[in-house]
Design a protein around this motif. Structure first.
Motif, PDB file in Angstrom:
ATOM      1  N   TRP A 262      34.552  26.111  39.962  1.00  0.00           N
ATOM      2  CA  TRP A 262      35.081  26.968  38.887  1.00  0.00           C
ATOM      3  C   TRP A 262      35.929  28.097  39.480  1.00  0.00           C
ATOM      4  N   CYS A 263      35.389  28.749  40.504  1.00  0.00           N
ATOM      5  CA  CYS A 263      36.107  29.875  41.128  1.00  0.00           C
ATOM      6  C   CYS A 263      37.466  29.430  41.674  1.00  0.00           C
ATOM      7  N   LEU A 264      37.488  28.318  42.357  1.00  0.00           N
ATOM      8  CA  LEU A 264      38.747  27.844  42.952  1.00  0.00           C
ATOM      9  C   LEU A 264      39.742  27.462  41.875  1.00  0.00           C
ATOM     10  N   ALA A 265      39.248  26.751  40.861  1.00  0.00           N
ATOM     11  CA  ALA A 265      40.152  26.277  39.809  1.00  0.00           C
ATOM     12  C   ALA A 265      40.772  27.441  39.032  1.00  0.00           C
ATOM     13  N   HIS A 266      39.984  28.491  38.793  1.00  0.00           N
ATOM     14  CA  HIS A 266      40.471  29.628  38.000  1.00  0.00           C
ATOM     15  C   HIS A 266      41.011  30.760  38.861  1.00  0.00           C
ATOM     16  N   HIS A 267      40.779  30.656  40.145  1.00  0.00           N
ATOM     17  CA  HIS A 267      41.159  31.761  41.029  1.00  0.00           C
ATOM     18  C   HIS A 267      40.623  33.083  40.516  1.00  0.00           C
ATOM     19  N   GLU A 268      39.387  33.023  40.060  1.00  0.00           N
ATOM     20  CA  GLU A 268      38.739  34.234  39.560  1.00  0.00           C
ATOM     21  C   GLU A 268      37.349  34.347  40.176  1.00  0.00           C
ATOM     22  N   GLU A 269      36.790  35.551  40.141  1.00  0.00           N
ATOM     23  CA  GLU A 269      35.441  35.740  40.645  1.00  0.00           C
ATOM     24  C   GLU A 269      34.460  35.086  39.682  1.00  0.00           C
ATOM     25  N   SER A 270      33.342  34.614  40.227  1.00  0.00           N
ATOM     26  CA  SER A 270      32.306  33.932  39.444  1.00  0.00           C
ATOM     27  C   SER A 270      31.857  34.768  38.242  1.00  0.00           C
ATOM     28  N   PHE A 271      31.819  34.112  37.066  1.00  0.00           N
ATOM     29  CA  PHE A 271      31.379  34.858  35.865  1.00  0.00           C
ATOM     30  C   PHE A 271      29.892  35.209  35.953  1.00  0.00           C
ATOM     31  N   LEU A 272      29.159  34.519  36.786  1.00  0.00           N
ATOM     32  CA  LEU A 272      27.746  34.880  36.961  1.00  0.00           C
ATOM     33  C   LEU A 272      27.639  36.234  37.649  1.00  0.00           C
ATOM     34  N   TYR A 273      28.613  36.519  38.483  1.00  0.00           N
ATOM     35  CA  TYR A 273      28.615  37.784  39.220  1.00  0.00           C
ATOM     36  C   TYR A 273      29.202  38.905  38.376  1.00  0.00           C
ATOM     37  N   THR A 274      30.324  38.620  37.736  1.00  0.00           N
ATOM     38  CA  THR A 274      30.995  39.687  36.973  1.00  0.00           C
ATOM     39  C   THR A 274      30.215  40.054  35.707  1.00  0.00           C
ATOM     40  N   HIS A 275      29.378  39.141  35.217  1.00  0.00           N
ATOM     41  CA  HIS A 275      28.584  39.437  34.009  1.00  0.00           C
ATOM     42  C   HIS A 275      27.108  39.627  34.329  1.00  0.00           C
ATOM     43  N   PHE A 276      26.816  39.948  35.589  1.00  0.00           N
ATOM     44  CA  PHE A 276      25.412  39.991  36.008  1.00  0.00           C
ATOM     45  C   PHE A 276      24.580  41.013  35.222  1.00  0.00           C
ATOM     46  N   VAL A 277      25.193  42.165  34.904  1.00  0.00           N
ATOM     47  CA  VAL A 277      24.450  43.187  34.160  1.00  0.00           C
ATOM     48  C   VAL A 277      24.048  42.683  32.774  1.00  0.00           C
ATOM     49  N   GLU A 278      24.962  41.934  32.133  1.00  0.00           N
ATOM     50  CA  GLU A 278      24.602  41.384  30.810  1.00  0.00           C
ATOM     51  C   GLU A 278      23.451  40.396  30.942  1.00  0.00           C
ATOM     52  N   LEU A 279      23.432  39.645  32.048  1.00  0.00           N
ATOM     53  CA  LEU A 279      22.320  38.714  32.279  1.00  0.00           C
ATOM     54  C   LEU A 279      21.008  39.489  32.409  1.00  0.00           C
TER      55      LEU A 279
END
Lengths: 546, 546
Positions: A271-288
């Motif tokens: 996912w990270c490579l395809a989107h060239h974005e940081e993992s949504f698990l990491y960027t949304h960790f506080v919401e988790l």
């Protein structure tokens, strides 16, 4: 839920009876014990994970599910928005779950509370899984083992998985992970949760991937978040989240021998490579964190970049991710969420201790939960053994829970028999570590079994063993007759000569004649040996000049 | 010897072919290799213990026995009355056996000679066992494993034991001990020796006991001596002698949980107590040395007082005997006889290293040869696993050879299947230790298998494994179709999603796009992740104020 008509294995374990003991200070709350009844009139009580399935008085109805026992227990008020064992422990509150665990482990409730408050132990107990019997994962307590089950696109039915869960509990699984990746994921999990006496864990990304037809690049935070909430509502007790697989770590795996072997890790890397974005698990960790703390679901921070071969052990990718898991541990705890950390994998013996030391340093001693590790790659079909070696050693070093590996690892999905072999093998590794760590009461069982062995109390030896059924059947292969169960010999030497019997005779002779010290025996010795003794303990045989 | 009509298992191991390589400097002498032929055109050569039985061109006749190959090899003159590898090594002579071993292990002949000369390694090779393929036991070489077979008064036939020997060799047994205690001991041993490609060891006291109808008190030095000579003449390569069980040590076992569990130890303890005399094995030790050195039979000084339970590990009785074995080691070496030392038994993980350290200190680093040790007593029927944990750890600490334990330990005598499970389990422990000790070439096999696994070369993975037959059958249980042997997925995830395939895709993508460094990948990142990176590797998620 729809009728399953499923039947599971029930009845006591051979030589044992089910008992329930009171939890001090909590009238009406009782914890289970497996009582081994010995032929000499004594009994030996064992920690019991098997649930009501081994209670011959219980009525089992898989469709109705287990009693929702914990719903009747008093629950403290949420603190600062969090209703978790962690925040209650920090507030000095000993919850019913903590008291239950203390009684079950034979330790002080205050020790349980303190270890949880410090984040050195976790109690996976979703409020929505009231059927579970509380247990604790932490280095100060008995080493625990986890059993993985779950169907896939190509194998297994829901009923099979429920029986595997009951079977795993029967032989000693402390927790269970449902790793289903095929269809009916929600329904399979529902049947397992409603009938599981132990905490149940999942890897939510597996179900999220099913929702996007198996294409990792189509995953979104929203799809994942909704899957997590769905599973929290259902009662999942702990969740593996591969939030440490960061975009910039992916290239570190490019030159590995076995790349990324974690399913969750490879999904997020793709996912990270395809989107060239940081993992949504990491960027949304506080919401988790905010979601999990509402249910007291425990994080199991996944090692998505764990080594899949001896060659890749302890490499830059693995430890880079571990550092990030350390950062996420602090965040989760600051939100009142319990956390444990997942570990490798494939690691040669001389690189095992470094894994524990680094995890404890980076993750503030959060409970370490490792898969094996396998001490070599060369024995597919025997990886329960290659990994039991690594598991025993990493548990001795401080790992709190061991995820089992079955003989089918790398080759296929475990059937019911494989599940039992995996569980028994890991009970061995966990107990060996408890002995090495001098865990209170650990050696009592070894001593009781060894005394039975020396006394030729064969049935007691079987009953005290991890697998009475198999021990009995192996003995019966060579000496089937029932009298042989009390015979003072075994098939190794036969009736005419037996080392254990001679040893017993030697002991009796020595005791009867007061020959219980070297002095006493030397005093009684004949001239020849007296002469020898006069020369002291040094050898009187001439060393030949070279 | 009489016709047996016995047939044994023959033919190559799946995926491999038998080869013979020349021994440098010794025209006409060749050593065996198991060549694994890989589907990518490469091949991988493995150390081979299986004898001619895996050579499809060989004609096997158990009644005729194996070729007496070593009889044709040049043998140096005796030195000072001793014709042993030890005295030749001390004299600076590299024997054909040493050259063979060096080629077989891929090490320098001078290293082999030096380790033997120092007594840190032994080459069990009775002049009367010319059928054996030379091998070495020492901490500087690959860890070896021994398989025990042998019938008893209640089980097994001679033909069964011969097949067990061939079967053990096939799966990797480096040496074999014939522990027969029933009738036909001499004949059983004759058939085994004449057909064994590996060194064969015995415990002469077992046969001596048969000669006195199983009553230890009737044993005499003369009966024992004649039995030893009979076995030396027959070609036994090493003998377990429990000469360290001294009269004054017997009382030290009186208060143990499991007393004396060694058969030899209990026999001698019974004799010593009954006669009130010192053990004739000890008082006649010099005569034993003079007998063994004539044939170059190696001493395996037995641990007759080894612990039989966790409770008795590392106790006074065990270490008192070890000190005496140290004295006897010096005497044997002074007479030019090779020596190794037997070790426990049952030992918890935290007490394992002390055993190796003390043995090396007291016995001048004579090769340590341990039975397991079992890391816990509570798993009869799984003691191959409880002991593999201890065996791997004690080998990492310096043990040179591991005596296998089968699932039948404590319960009965191993059948053919148990022998295979015991051998494979101990090959795992030995190889795990070789990896941990960084033995040259050890990791090459792990890497080759792991590369095959990552490339989905299923048949190569099976062929490189310790047990190709079982690995194949486990895989076929879930994906029987032959195409599945090359399929880029397995039954764990199924065809739709596979972590290994995604990982391969990730690697390909990263390489194609030059994203093989964190810098490169960061440079290509989108605004959002670029912004994240601008903050460095530290977490930008807020830690919640506590």
């Amino acid at each position: 839920m729809p009728k399953t008509g499923t039947t599971v294995t029930t009845g006591p374990i051979w030589g044992s009876t089910k008992r329930y003991e009171p939890v001090p200070g909590h009238p009406g709350i009782r914890f289970p014990v497996r009582r081994v009844n010995l032929s000499n009139g004594e009994h030996f009580d064992l920690y019991d994970t098997s649930g009501v399935y081994t209670d011959e008085t219980a009525v089992i109805d898989v469709d109705a599910g287990l009693a929702k026992t914990r719903d009747a227990w008093p629950r403290p008020e949420p603190i600062d928005g969090a209703a978790t064992q962690l925040v209650w422990a920090r507030a000095g509150i000993v919850t019913p779950e903590m008291a239950y665990i203390a009684a079950r482990e034979g330790l002080a409730p205050e020790l349980v509370r303190d270890e949880v408050a410090r984040g050195r132990a976790v109690i996976p107990a979703n409020h929505r899984h009231p059927e579970s019997e509380p247990m604790i994962i932490g280095k100060a307590f008995a080493v625990k083992i986890n059993a993985n089950i779950g169907n896939s696109a190509v194998t297994s039915s829901v009923a099979e998985e429920v029986e595997k869960m009951v079977w795993a509990a029967r032989w000693g699984a402390d927790t269970l992970m449902d790793l289903s990746t095929g269809k009916d994921i929600h329904l399979t999990r529902e049947w397992i949760l409603r009938n599981a006496p132990m905490p149940v864990g999942t890897v939510p990304i597996y179900q999220a991937l099913e929702k996007v037809k198996g294409d990792p690049t189509l995953l979104t935070w929203e799809i994942y978040r909704d899957t997590v909430i769905e599973q929290c509502e259902q009662g999942v007790d702990y969740m593996t989240v591969h939030a440490g697989v960061l975009l910039r770590y992916v290239p570190l795996t490019a030159k590995r021998v076995t790349g990324i072997v974690s399913r969750g890790g490879s999904i997020m890397a793709a996912w990270c490579l395809a989107h060239h974005e940081e993992s949504f698990l990491y960027t949304h960790f506080v919401e988790l964190c905010e979601i999990l703390r509402r249910y007291d679901v425990t994080f199991s921070l996944g090692d998505g970049l764990r080594p899949g071969s001896i060659a890749d052990a302890n490499d830059e990718a693995q430890f880079a991710e571990l550092r990030t898991l350390g950062e996420l541990t602090k965040i989760a705890k600051s939100y009142g969420v319990q956390v444990m950390i997942e570990g490798p994998g494939h690691v040669p013996m001389h690189k095992i201790v470094e894994n524990v030391a680094l995890e404890e340093e980076l993750c503030e001693e959060a409970p370490f939960y490792t898969l094996g590790p396998l001490a070599t790659d060369i024995a597919p079909a025997y990886d329960h053994i290659t990994s039991a070696i690594g598991a025993a050693m990493i548990a001795q070093a401080g790992t709190a829970m061991l995820c089992y590996v079955t003989p089918k690892e790398h080759l296929g999905l475990p059937n019911r028999d494989d599940v039992k072999v995996g569980v028994i093998t890991y009970k061995i590794a966990a107990h060996a570590a408890d002995l090495a760590k001098a865990h209170p009461r650990a050696q009592e069982r070894d001593d009781a079994l060894s005394r039975a062995r020396f006394d030729f109390r064969w049935n007691d030896q079987f009953a005290l063993s991890l697998d009475p059924d198999t021990a009995r059947s192996f003995h019966d292969e060579t000496l089937p007759a029932e009298p042989a169960k009390t015979a003072h010999f075994c098939s190794m030497c036969g009736p005419k000569f037996c080392s254990m019997r001679i040893s017993a005779d030697v002991r009796a002779y020595a005791l009867e004649n007061g020959l219980t010290t070297p002095e006493a025996i030397e005093a009684g010795m004949s001239a020849k040996s007296a002469q020898f003794v006069a020369l002291g303990s040094s050898v009187y045989l001439p060393v030949r000049p070279l």
